[in-house]
Write an enzyme that holds these catalytic residues in place. Structure first.
Site, PDB file in Angstrom:
ATOM      1  N   SER A   1       0.841  -1.197   0.000  1.00 48.18           N
ATOM      2  CA  SER A   1       0.000   0.000   0.000  1.00 48.18           C
ATOM      3  C   SER A   1       0.873   1.242   0.000  1.00 48.18           C
ATOM      4  O   SER A   1       2.078   1.175   0.215  1.00 48.18           O
ATOM      5  CB  SER A   1      -0.891   0.011   1.239  1.00 48.18           C
ATOM      6  OG  SER A   1      -0.088   0.249   2.383  1.00 48.18           O
ATOM      7  N   LYS A   2       0.214   2.376  -0.236  1.00 50.17           N
ATOM      8  CA  LYS A   2       0.925   3.645  -0.225  1.00 50.17           C
ATOM      9  C   LYS A   2       1.555   3.885   1.147  1.00 50.17           C
ATOM     10  O   LYS A   2       2.633   4.437   1.265  1.00 50.17           O
ATOM     11  CB  LYS A   2      -0.058   4.766  -0.568  1.00 50.17           C
ATOM     12  CG  LYS A   2       0.525   6.159  -0.438  1.00 50.17           C
ATOM     13  CD  LYS A   2      -0.334   7.159  -1.157  1.00 50.17           C
ATOM     14  CE  LYS A   2      -0.224   8.575  -0.613  1.00 50.17           C
ATOM     15  NZ  LYS A   2       0.983   8.981   0.050  1.00 50.17           N
ATOM     16  N   ARG A   3       0.849   3.417   2.186  1.00 49.49           N
ATOM     17  CA  ARG A   3       1.359   3.607   3.541  1.00 49.49           C
ATOM     18  C   ARG A   3       2.712   2.912   3.752  1.00 49.49           C
ATOM     19  O   ARG A   3       3.585   3.428   4.424  1.00 49.49           O
ATOM     20  CB  ARG A   3       0.336   3.131   4.573  1.00 49.49           C
ATOM     21  CG  ARG A   3       0.207   4.114   5.714  1.00 49.49           C
ATOM     22  CD  ARG A   3      -0.921   3.801   6.682  1.00 49.49           C
ATOM     23  NE  ARG A   3      -2.170   3.472   6.018  1.00 49.49           N
ATOM     24  CZ  ARG A   3      -2.908   2.406   6.330  1.00 49.49           C
ATOM     25  NH1 ARG A   3      -2.510   1.573   7.273  1.00 49.49           N
ATOM     26  NH2 ARG A   3      -4.045   2.183   5.711  1.00 49.49           N
TER      27      ARG A   3
END
Ligand code: GLU
Length: 513
Positions: free
Chosen positions: A272-274
């Site tokens: 994910s972007k996180r």
């Protein structure tokens, strides 16, 4: 004659394209080019609520940066192509809106779909009632003909018509078959069977005139004569419905290949972007600025990655050639790519490997090209001759992963040390260093033909002859030139900065001592 291979990349323009989307596009591109086929961009923008301005433009730019170019796209309709090529456009679903209704009607007519008038509140109530009994509400064969639902299977034809004529909101639902076993084939996953009783009757069309993803996707893949659908694993659960839709229309389905998930660097869960934010690597090809929040997401391009490196590492997310070879240009990937060698299991994302590829492609760049990029990053280089910068780049790039590493590795070729590293000074400066450096200075001064070879012979010869010890000379000399005990060969540095500057730096160190 077998049909010409045609694949499509079909993103929804809901934001920047995640690196996983770039991988999907890449596998489509490689497959198309390998088989002399067409690579088509279709924009799936039927859900206007999720439309994000600039996303389509971003997608095209990002893929072009990677070296992937479409044969057909909203910007590049089939008309420009030679040889009486059929025009399949438009390529945005919002511009194809007028097409879908007749296909939905066709399914109604042949009994494969039905109108449903249940309101959102009613459906919500059904869901709640079911939950209260510990059950899940699914709209399908087991309840669609029960009176509590309001659809054309329950109502008479006249009642249905009256509702539509009165302008009541409706949806068109697919009538999933009951008690059938569906046989599905995926190029990567092989054969699968599905019991149709577990499927729900998905909405295909809404009375606002918009098709849902499923209907538009199937109709367009058919009309665009797509032969292979290559997409992410998250679409695998839709495969049964899609196959059933092809059957319902009486069309041949394309072949399907569902690509494995891209996993976090830890190997657990979807990337994910996180994860990128946490570990400091981009998950987008290009930088993206969110117009609502002004949030900027990092991009591979702006972070200093070469497109060749990004393409090479993406190709290995879920695929490998079955040999030891890791370095592949786009051309070589086209040659080697084979969908049957794509793995089923998720592919772990390894940010260090990306850097490894970047380091590799850095070495392949021309020094002059790198010098041009480097020059733009530092005001100190504005007036420096580009050929000099290129020579410096040639000496240091082996230790660099990004152009942004260059300055740290090479500042001493351009400016004299402003200070001396404390630890290095302790190590290099002894009691007699000032005297030794005076002697080095004398040798430098008398070296008229100031080449690496001559400097080496003079200074090294003197050290050996007088048994001074290399460390005693070379360490402080390096400190004088660099300000630390780092950098390429000392004689290379002296040659590059020249005699006068070398002497100046030796004098500065003596003064410091
Ligand atoms: N619009 C879908 C997406 O955003 C396309 C899925 C497909 O390729 O069928 O991923």
């Amino acid at each position: 004659m077998s049909k010409k291979v045609r694949v499509r990349f079909a993103p929804s323009p809901t934001g920047p394209l995640h690196i996983g989307g770039v991988r999907t596009a890449l596998f489509n591109y490689l497959f198309a080019k390998k088989h002399g086929g067409d690579f088509v961009l279709r924009i799936e923008d039927t859900d206007q609520n999720r439309f994000v301005e600039g996303a389509e433009d971003y997608i095209v730019k990002a893929l072009n940066w990677c070296g992937m170019h479409f044969d057909e796209s909203p910007q590049l309709t089939g008309e420009h192509r030679q040889g009486g090529h059929k025009n399949f456009g438009p390529y945005r679903q919002s511009q194809r809106k007028h097409l879908y209704k007749s296909y939905a009607d066709q399914l109604i007519e042949n009994g494969k779909a039905y109108y449903a008038f249940d309101t959102a509140e009613e459906l919500d109530q059904h869901r709640k009632d079911h939950e209260a009994k510990g059950k899940t509400f699914i709209y399908n064969w087991h309840n669609r003909e029960k009176r509590r639902l309001v659809n054309s299977l329950v109502l008479t034809e006249a009642e249905t018509k009256a509702k539509i004529d009165a302008g009541e909101d409706y949806v068109i639902r697919f009538k999933s078959p009951q008690d059938e076993t569906l046989h599905l084939t995926d190029i990567i996953r092989g054969k699968m069977t599905i019991d149709t009783n577990v499927l729900d009757d998905k909405v295909l069309f809404k009375s606002d005139g918009m098709p849902t993803y499923h209907l538009a996707n199937i109709v367009d893949d058919h009309l665009l004569e797509i032969t292979h659908v290559i997409r992410g694993e998250e679409w695998l659960p839709s495969l049964a419905l899609h196959q059933l839709l092809y059957d319902a229309f009486g069309w041949d389905a394309p072949k399907f290949a569902h690509l494995p998930l891209i996993l976090k660097p830890t190997g657990k869960g979807k990337l994910s972007k996180r994860d990128g934010d946490k570990l400091g690597f981009p998950v987008f090809p290009l930088e993206w600025k969110d117009k609502n929040t002004d949030d900027v997401s990092k991009g591979y391009k702006e972070e200093g990655y070469f497109p060749e490196a990004v393409v090479n590492f993406l190709a290995f997310l879920g695929w490998n050639p079955g040999t030891e070879q890791e370095i592949f240009s786009l051309e070589e990937l086209i040659e080697a790519f084979d969908l049957s060698k794509v793995n089923k299991a998720g592919a772990r994302f390894d940010p260090d490997k990306t850097k490894w590829f970047n380091h590799h492609y850095m070495q392949e760049q021309l020094d002059l090209d790198l010098a041009k990029q480097f020059k733009g990053t530092r005001p100190e280089l504005a007036d420096v001759d580009i050929n000099y910068v290129a020579l410096v780049v040639g000496l240091i790039k082996e230790r660099a992963t990004f152009v942004s590493d260059f300055w740290d590795l090479s500042h001493f070729f351009f400016v004299s040390p402003q200070s001396y590293d404390e630890k290095a000074s302790k190590k290099a400066i002894k009691e007699d260093t000032a005297t030794v450096m005076e002697q080095v200075k004398a040798h430098v001064l008398k070296t008229n033909d100031f080449t690496v070879g001559n400097l080496q012979t003079n200074i090294k010869g003197w050290i050996t002859k007088n048994e001074i010890g290399f460390g005693k000379v070379m360490m402080p000399l390096r400190l004088a030139l660099v300000g630390a005990l780092q950098g390429p060969d000392v004689f290379d540095i002296m040659f590059m900065i020249g005699k006068a500057e070398t002497v100046k730096r030796i004098e500065a160190l003596i003064k410091e001592i």
